[in-house]
Design a protein around this motif. Structure first.
Motif, short mmCIF file in Angstrom:
data_model
loop_
_atom_site.label_atom_id
_atom_site.label_comp_id
_atom_site.label_asym_id
_atom_site.label_seq_id
_atom_site.Cartn_x
_atom_site.Cartn_y
_atom_site.Cartn_z
N GLN A 4 42.50 98.39 -32.10
CA GLN A 4 42.83 99.69 -32.49
C GLN A 4 43.67 100.61 -31.14
N VAL A 5 44.86 100.97 -31.68
CA VAL A 5 45.31 101.82 -30.69
C VAL A 5 45.45 103.02 -31.23
N GLN A 6 45.17 104.19 -30.32
CA GLN A 6 45.50 105.67 -30.59
C GLN A 6 46.69 106.14 -29.95
N LEU A 7 47.31 107.00 -30.58
CA LEU A 7 48.80 107.80 -30.15
C LEU A 7 48.40 109.24 -30.08
N VAL A 8 48.85 109.74 -29.01
CA VAL A 8 48.61 111.12 -28.72
C VAL A 8 50.07 111.74 -28.46
N GLU A 9 50.46 112.56 -29.39
CA GLU A 9 51.79 113.02 -29.27
C GLU A 9 51.85 114.59 -28.48
N SER A 10 52.98 114.87 -27.78
CA SER A 10 52.76 116.34 -27.32
C SER A 10 54.33 116.54 -27.20
N TYR A 30 58.33 114.83 -36.32
CA TYR A 30 58.63 113.81 -35.32
C TYR A 30 57.33 112.94 -35.29
N TYR A 31 57.30 111.48 -35.39
CA TYR A 31 56.20 111.02 -35.58
C TYR A 31 56.12 109.67 -34.52
N CYS A 32 55.29 109.70 -33.53
CA CYS A 32 55.17 108.36 -32.57
C CYS A 32 54.74 107.35 -33.50
N ALA A 33 55.18 106.10 -33.38
CA ALA A 33 54.28 104.79 -33.91
C ALA A 33 54.58 103.68 -33.05
N ALA A 34 53.26 102.88 -33.15
CA ALA A 34 53.49 101.87 -32.37
C ALA A 34 52.93 100.42 -33.12
N ALA A 35 53.57 99.25 -32.75
CA ALA A 35 53.32 97.99 -33.33
C ALA A 35 52.59 97.19 -32.31
N GLY A 36 51.37 96.43 -32.99
CA GLY A 36 50.63 95.74 -32.04
C GLY A 36 51.18 94.26 -31.84
N TYR A 37 52.05 93.99 -32.76
CA TYR A 37 52.79 92.51 -32.64
C TYR A 37 54.00 92.53 -33.62
N LEU A 38 54.93 91.61 -33.53
CA LEU A 38 56.04 91.87 -33.96
C LEU A 38 55.95 91.28 -35.50
N HIS A 39 56.36 91.99 -36.32
CA HIS A 39 56.05 91.69 -37.79
C HIS A 39 57.09 92.66 -38.73
N SER A 65 62.81 96.91 -35.97
CA SER A 65 62.47 97.99 -35.39
C SER A 65 62.46 99.27 -36.26
N TRP A 66 63.68 99.36 -37.16
CA TRP A 66 63.58 100.46 -37.87
C TRP A 66 63.05 100.53 -38.91
N SER A 67 62.03 99.70 -39.33
CA SER A 67 61.72 99.89 -40.47
C SER A 67 59.86 100.40 -40.28
N ALA A 68 59.53 101.35 -41.01
CA ALA A 68 58.22 101.85 -40.86
C ALA A 68 56.99 100.95 -41.12
N ARG A 69 57.27 99.84 -41.69
CA ARG A 69 56.29 98.84 -42.29
C ARG A 69 56.13 97.81 -41.02
N ALA A 70 56.85 98.14 -39.75
CA ALA A 70 56.69 97.29 -38.71
C ALA A 70 55.69 97.88 -37.85
N TYR A 71 55.43 98.95 -37.93
CA TYR A 71 54.44 99.49 -37.14
C TYR A 71 53.02 99.81 -37.81
N ASP A 72 52.02 99.69 -36.69
CA ASP A 72 50.75 99.58 -37.22
C ASP A 72 49.93 100.91 -36.98
N TYR A 73 50.40 101.69 -36.16
CA TYR A 73 49.60 102.87 -35.68
C TYR A 73 50.62 104.13 -35.93
N TRP A 74 50.28 105.24 -35.92
CA TRP A 74 50.69 106.31 -36.08
C TRP A 74 50.31 107.81 -35.38
N GLY A 75 51.21 108.50 -34.82
CA GLY A 75 50.70 109.74 -34.16
C GLY A 75 50.34 110.77 -35.29
N GLN A 76 50.09 111.93 -34.77
CA GLN A 76 49.72 112.99 -35.89
C GLN A 76 51.09 113.74 -36.21
#
Length: 122
Positions: free
Chosen positions: A1-7, A91-100, A103-114
């Motif tokens: 689990q990765v947590q993202l903190v935006e500022s 604006y939302y920050c996003a992160a993908a734990g692996y390639l799936h 890059s432009w698809s929201a479904r390719a990301y597993d974690y999201w900032g607030q």
């Protein structure tokens, strides 16, 4: 689990600049930025692949936005220059734990900032 903190974010006049930050609690394959304006879908803005710093940008921001990163801090930034009123969005920050996915698809990301509000006045 990765947590993202935006500022960052806030109110700026057209033509101005802002910088957003996104700190990840762990390693990721790719990180990206998306944005969502009221009544619209969440759209891709930019992304960076962590292994080689390969980047991609939406056509609407090319030449104005960049996505630098700080490896030591596991932090990604969105440097926004020459801002326009149409850049106004959450604006939302996003992160993908692996390639799936692309890059432009929201479904390719597993974690999201607030999310953080960016408002550009004319």
């Amino acid at each position: 689990q990765v947590q993202l903190v935006e500022s960052g974010g806030g109110l700026v006049q057209a033509g101005g600049s802002l910088r957003l930050s996104c700190a990840a609690s762990g390693s990721t394959y790719r990180m990206g930025w998306f944005r969502q304006a009221p009544g619209k879908e969440r759209d891709f803005v930019a992304s960076v692949r962590w292994s080689d710093a390969s980047t991609s940008y939406a056509d609407s921001v090319k030449g104005r936005f960049t996505i630098p990163r700080d490896n030591a801090k596991n932090t990604m930034y969105l440097q926004m220059n020459s801002l326009k009123p149409e850049d106004t969005a959450v604006y939302y920050c996003a992160a993908a734990g692996y390639l799936h996915g692309s890059s432009w698809s929201a479904r390719a990301y597993d974690y999201w900032g607030q999310g953080t509000q960016v408002t550009v006045s004319s």
